[in-house]
Write an enzyme that holds these catalytic residues in place. Sequence first.
Site, PDB file in Angstrom:
ATOM      1  N   ARG A  57      11.637  32.070   7.321  1.00 55.49           N
ATOM      2  CA  ARG A  57      12.047  32.743   8.562  1.00 55.49           C
ATOM      3  C   ARG A  57      12.493  34.188   8.305  1.00 55.49           C
ATOM      4  O   ARG A  57      12.650  34.967   9.224  1.00 55.49           O
ATOM      5  CB  ARG A  57      13.147  31.947   9.261  1.00 55.49           C
ATOM      6  N   TYR A 110       7.021  52.927  26.925  1.00 54.81           N
ATOM      7  CA  TYR A 110       6.154  51.767  27.201  1.00 54.81           C
ATOM      8  C   TYR A 110       6.852  50.811  28.189  1.00 54.81           C
ATOM      9  O   TYR A 110       8.058  50.589  28.096  1.00 54.81           O
ATOM     10  CB  TYR A 110       5.826  51.062  25.868  1.00 54.81           C
ATOM     11  N   ASP A 182       9.081  55.345  18.280  1.00 53.18           N
ATOM     12  CA  ASP A 182       7.931  54.449  18.363  1.00 53.18           C
ATOM     13  C   ASP A 182       6.690  55.281  18.028  1.00 53.18           C
ATOM     14  O   ASP A 182       6.304  56.164  18.781  1.00 53.18           O
ATOM     15  CB  ASP A 182       7.854  53.869  19.792  1.00 53.18           C
ATOM     16  N   LYS A 207      -1.747  47.341  17.400  1.00 49.63           N
ATOM     17  CA  LYS A 207      -2.653  48.416  17.802  1.00 49.63           C
ATOM     18  C   LYS A 207      -3.398  48.989  16.588  1.00 49.63           C
ATOM     19  O   LYS A 207      -4.130  48.266  15.951  1.00 49.63           O
ATOM     20  CB  LYS A 207      -1.855  49.480  18.566  1.00 49.63           C
TER      21      LYS A 207
END
Length: 404
Positions: A57, A110, A182, A207
């Site tokens: 994890r 975004y 970003d 992306k």
Amino acid sequence: MVKQRGFDTTLIHGHLENRSTGAVVQPIVPAVAYSFESHEAAAETVAGKREGVYYGRYGNATLQSFEERVALLENGEAALGVSSGMAAISTVLLSLLQHGDHVIVTKDVYGGTYHFLKTLAPRFGITFSFVDCTDFDSIREAIQDNTKAVYIETPSNPLLTVLDVEGIAKITRQHQIPLVIDNTFMSPCLQKPLDLGADIVIHSATKYLNGHGDVVAGVIVADRERIRYMRQQVMGDLGQVLSAGDASLLLRGMKTLGLRMERHCANANAIAEFLESHPQVARVYYPGLPSHPQYETAQKQMNGMGGIVSFEVKGGLESATAFLDALKLSMISFSLGDPETLVQHPATMTHFSLPEDVRKESGITDGLIRLSAGLEDVEDIIGDLSQAFDQLDVQTTRERSEIA
Ligand code: LCS
């Protein structure tokens, strides 16, 4: 002196020193648990005194290779790979902010980031101000005693607003506030925010980094201590880890990032020039066009102008949707940065969560279309756009004659 390797060599080889297995392609290590030679080694790894993976994890060996590679490409100390771009954004914000804190966010952001701030942040007692970050005075004025982060996106989604990272970093340094950026639209190939003074870089690796439309992933790059904190104290508890299989696909996709970005940029530039001269287009947003309001800043801080072009079709919603429906090669789709040319209507798709007045005020009009230039032959993409405009013409002429 050791000569620094080039970007493409680093993309393909990462650290040359890590060739322990001899495998040319990074192996997928699906193991969840890892064993230790002693109890001391296990305890020290958990306590962060020793480097290493101990439970799935918090990471895995394949993911570690991906993280090392992205950190190298961004000129950062360390990276944290997570299960989506939104996981990267939420991990960073929840690491920097707690109840009572405030964050300054660029107003061109975004839609998912906007949604996170509007819906989840208030539940944690976090406040935010959306600020026009092209204006340094507005940033200075928005800083409060409890401001714990400045969050920007450049170029922005979907209007390609370019922010002067060095200029903003000077302000945040003065106030000792971390600057988060970003970098999804650029990838480390076209822009290196840490070199420009930012403290934390985020990517939706879904992306350009992956580049093939078959992985949802995110990555954060920062100094080693911050990454350790995010991994141990936030990401692990939220359970946002990235699987070894996806990390392997990312490592594969990234090998061609340099080549792909070259073609994405060249195609986008040709498309932007075509659109700018088209009579059915009211406005084109592309940082490589001299008409772009931040053209000079883009030239200064970006190694390429990117693969995204937004444009406004004359005639509003009706024309924009008719145009999208008339396309034959380009696909109406969310996401960007794939080999296929993807088009979408921000007002009703990616930025649907913005209230109408906010959308309109920020320039996301009903006629706006965002295009992610693919890797196809550019003549075919432009040919497709051209025939869609021709169909609009036919439709308009028909409607006019019906009215008459
Ligand atoms: N940051 C930017 C600039 C983005 O464009 C996106 C997603 C994200 C973060 C979030 O990344 P994800 O969690 O999806 O990996 N942008 C999308 C878009 O423009 N269309 O669909 C998703």
